[in-house]
Enzyme design. Structure first.
Site, mmCIF file in Angstrom:
data_model
loop_
_atom_site.group_PDB
_atom_site.id
_atom_site.type_symbol
_atom_site.label_atom_id
_atom_site.label_comp_id
_atom_site.label_asym_id
_atom_site.label_seq_id
_atom_site.Cartn_x
_atom_site.Cartn_y
_atom_site.Cartn_z
ATOM 1 C CE1 TYR A 257 -3.538 -2.363 5.454
ATOM 2 C CE2 TYR A 257 -3.424 0.208 5.268
ATOM 3 C CZ TYR A 257 -3.565 -1.085 4.752
ATOM 4 O OH TYR A 257 -3.679 -1.524 3.519
ATOM 5 C CB SER B 192 -0.774 -0.101 1.158
ATOM 6 O OG SER B 192 -1.600 1.272 1.377
#
Ligand SMILES: NC(=O)c1ccc[n+]([C@@H]2O[C@H](COP(=O)([O-])OP(=O)(O)OC[C@H]3O[C@@H](n4cnc5c(N)ncnc54)[C@H](OP(=O)(O)O)[C@@H]3O)[C@@H](O)[C@H]2O)c1
Length: 264
Positions: A154, A141
């Site tokens: 995360y 990501s």
């Protein structure tokens, strides 16, 4: 030897029951992969997708935060030519608040986003190298490219995925095995619990899951190291990564407080 032609290849796609993973599975079946193994926890979703994809699809139900289920997946599929490590969950809220209300979710996040990804890669890459061909597509990501307050765990897990994949790629050079990092920005999937709020704030940055999947595979098969779908996302990731941390920290802190993220 080299990677077999696509109709003779076996692919495993983790997190295939929704979002980007389901689209990657559809795109692989559309490109003529011999077998696509769909992995996730939700049986009905996987069976519906398998029916849609036809003969090439197989379903494997597994909670990848559980080691025994990861090992069962590996045992059932001794040979894999294309591994898509896509399954992932997020974290949202100030770390101490999440830790005191739902601390287990943080460990589960690391188990899924990092530990399972390394275990599956370790299980199948040696065989790919021995055969002289194969592919690993890891879904990281842009959140792994800079600090992400209110998503600390995360963001850190995706920094792990990003860095692991880049290093793996360099290590595997000349083996015939290609490792590719697909690093999306915002995509409207079940991953974004408050998708409408995200859309209002970051609408221009959204890239559809199908496009993310198709572009990821295009770049993988073209043996390119990484892809960030969407020019606006690429540009903003570049700006964020190039901003000195001394400047980034107060700006990110201000933005977090403005959104009320420090109170959740
Ligand atoms: N959406 C975004 O904005 C965005 C941006 C950048 C990167 N990503 C990354 O893209 C990947 C896919 O996310 P998505 O956006 O497509 O979200 P999604 O629709 O929520 O998909 C997540 C997938 O992971 C599976 N999964 C979750 N927990 C699991 C577990 N314990 N064991 C096995 N599978 C599990 C889910 O299936 P079950 O619930 O059926 O198990 C689902 O298939 C993730 O790695 C995410 O970090 C997403």
């Amino acid at each position: 030897m080299a990677a077999p032609p696509l109709p003779d290849c076996v692919a495993v796609v983790t997190g295939a029951s929704s979002g980007i993973g389901a689209e990657i599975a559809r795109a692989l079946a559309g490109r003529g992969l011999g077998r696509v193994v769909l992995v996730a926890r939700r049986r009905e979703r996987l069976e519906a997708l398998a029916e849609e994809l036809g003969d090439s699809a197989r379903v494997f139900i597994a909670d990848l935060t559980r080691s025994a289920e990861v090992e069962a997946l590996i045992e059932t599929h001794p040979r894999v030519d294309l591994l898509v490590n896509n399954a992932g969950i997020g974290s949202s809220g100030r770390f101490d608040k999440v830790a005191s209300t739902d601390g287990d979710s943080l460990s589960a996040l690391v188990d899924l986003n990092c530990r399972a990804l390394v275990r599956l890669t370790a299980a199948w890459v040696p065989g790919m190298v021995e055969r002289g061909g194969g592919w690993v597509l890891n879904v990281g990501s842009i959140a792994g490219m800079f600090p992400t307050p209110t998503s600390a765990t995360y963001g850190a897990s995706k920094a792990f995925v990003n860095q692991f994949t880049e290093s793996l790629r360099i290590e595997l050079r000349d083996t015939g095995v290609a490792a590719h990092l697909l690093a999306p920005g915002p995509v409207a999937t079940e991953f974004l619990a408050d998708v409408e709020e995200h859309r209002q704030r970051y609408g221009a940055f959204f890239v559809p899951a199908r496009r993310v999947a198709e572009e990821g595979l295009d770049y993988l098969f073209a043996d390119r190291p990484r892809h960030v779908p969407g020019w606006l996302v690429r540009l903003s990731a570049l700006v964020a990564r190039s901003t000195p941390l001394a400047l980034f920290r107060p700006v990110a802190g201000f933005a977090m407080r403005r959104r009320g993220g420090d109170r959740r």
